[in-house]
Design a protein around this motif. Structure first.
Motif, PDB file in Angstrom:
ATOM      1  N   TYR A  97       0.825  -1.201   0.000  1.00 33.07           N
ATOM      2  CA  TYR A  97       0.000   0.000   0.000  1.00 33.07           C
ATOM      3  C   TYR A  97       0.863   1.256   0.000  1.00 33.07           C
ATOM      4  N   TYR A 134       0.276   0.171  -4.385  1.00 36.70           N
ATOM      5  CA  TYR A 134      -0.525  -0.986  -4.802  1.00 36.70           C
ATOM      6  C   TYR A 134      -1.767  -1.094  -3.919  1.00 36.70           C
ATOM      7  N   GLU A 135      -2.929  -1.215  -4.537  1.00 36.90           N
ATOM      8  CA  GLU A 135      -4.168  -1.401  -3.783  1.00 36.90           C
ATOM      9  C   GLU A 135      -4.479  -2.879  -3.573  1.00 36.90           C
ATOM     10  N   SER A 136      -3.899  -3.740  -4.406  1.00 41.19           N
ATOM     11  CA  SER A 136      -4.151  -5.175  -4.313  1.00 41.19           C
ATOM     12  C   SER A 136      -2.909  -5.893  -3.797  1.00 41.19           C
ATOM     13  N   SER A 143      -2.357  -9.033  -3.662  1.00 39.60           N
ATOM     14  CA  SER A 143      -2.006 -10.149  -4.548  1.00 39.60           C
ATOM     15  C   SER A 143      -1.268  -9.651  -5.785  1.00 39.60           C
ATOM     16  N   GLN A 144      -1.676  -8.510  -6.333  1.00 44.77           N
ATOM     17  CA  GLN A 144      -0.967  -7.948  -7.484  1.00 44.77           C
ATOM     18  C   GLN A 144       0.443  -7.532  -7.088  1.00 44.77           C
TER      19      GLN A 144
END
Length: 299
Positions: A260, A264-266, A268-269
């Motif tokens: 974060y 990145y918001e995901s 897993s990504q």
């Protein structure tokens, strides 16, 4: 080049490495001595000259490979994330090299004296050339100054200026002009790169970056890839992931929070893209590095 001519540089690096390690008394002058080939090394190159006097290394800029061995120089004309490997090094013949930060103000000053034009088309941010005899002597004097600390403050600026002048007059001149000419397309791309670096966790806005570079979005995209061998999105992703690795090693933050923090918001990504770049998911990579099982980020 006759490698025997590099013996004074090799001897100077070996002495300084024993006395100081990586950092020398001259600001911006760094040494490297490695006794075995490495795995991938992820780093951000800043404007600098790297000279290899023994062994060999390869640096990847996007999908472009730049190979340099004893007697060759690599010029980085702007800040770019790279993946590198030292490919030739043994305990008997270690990889020996040094890098010198390049000063844009000095380059600009000398270009003004030369009357150089500002319409140089942008080229790759990395370039490899053979070390000319005219550069060896001032580079050796710079290394030797590390053993005379009382002379550093007075003589280093003069020798750095001489080295810069020799570089501008030789085959590495076009690469250096990209650093010193404020109005050149490459310099304008450099301003956009600084914008990405300073706000890499934010959503990328191509229109805003093109505005910073004073280009149309299409022209900006073309010139950006010519310089970095990456799209702006790929460039930002590499910066983000290298910062994530630094954060994972510098504190005890959990993986999701690091993801974060870099935009990145995901989770897993983040984990998927981190593994694609570094070869292991974030948590496992942190453990491996701390145990000395994986190469650390560094130049």
């Amino acid at each position: 080049m006759d490698t025997d001519s590099l013996a004074p540089l090799r001897d100077a690096i070996a002495r300084l490495w024993q006395a100081h390690g990586r950092e020398t008394p001259v600001e911006g002058l760094y040494l490297t001595a490695v006794s075995a080939p490495t795995g991938p090394i992820h780093a951000v190159y800043r404007p600098s000259l790297c000279v290899v006097v023994q062994g060999a290394k390869i640096s990847m800029l996007g999908d472009r490979a730049f190979c340099y061995d004893a007697g060759k120089c690599l010029i980085a004309s702007m800040e770019v994330p790279i993946r590198a490997e030292i490919t030739e090094a043994t305990p008997e013949r270690p990889y020996l090299a040094f890098s010198l930060a390049l000063e844009p103000a000095t380059i600009t000053d000398l270009l003004c004296e030369m009357g150089a034009a500002a319409d140089i088309p942008p080229g790759p941010a990395l370039a490899v050339h053979r070390l000319g005899a005219e550069l060896q002597e001032p580079l050796l004097r710079l290394l030797q100054l590390c053993e005379r600390p009382r002379d550093v403050a007075i003589l280093v600026p003069l020798i750095r200026r001489e080295i810069t002048w020799r570089l501008l007059q030789g085959p590495m001149g076009p690469a250096l002009r990209q650093i010193g000419l404020a109005g050149s397309p490459a310099a304008r791309i450099g301003r956009a790169i600084a914008q990405i670096r300073d706000s890499f966790a934010e959503q990328l806005q191509i229109a805003r970056l093109a505005e910073v570079a004073a280009m149309s979005p299409a022209t900006f995209h073309r010139h950006f890839k010519a310089v970095t061998a990456m799209t702006p999105v790929q460039y930002q992703k590499q910066l983000r992931l290298q910062e994530a690795r630094r954060l994972l090693l510098s504190d005890a933050a959990d993986v999701a929070r690091v993801g974060y923090a870099i935009g990145y918001e995901s989770p897993s990504q983040f984990s998927r893209e981190y593994r694609r770049m570094f070869g292991a998911p974030p948590g496992r990579d942190r453990v491996a590095i701390r145990k000395g099982l994986a190469p650390q980020t560094g130049a």
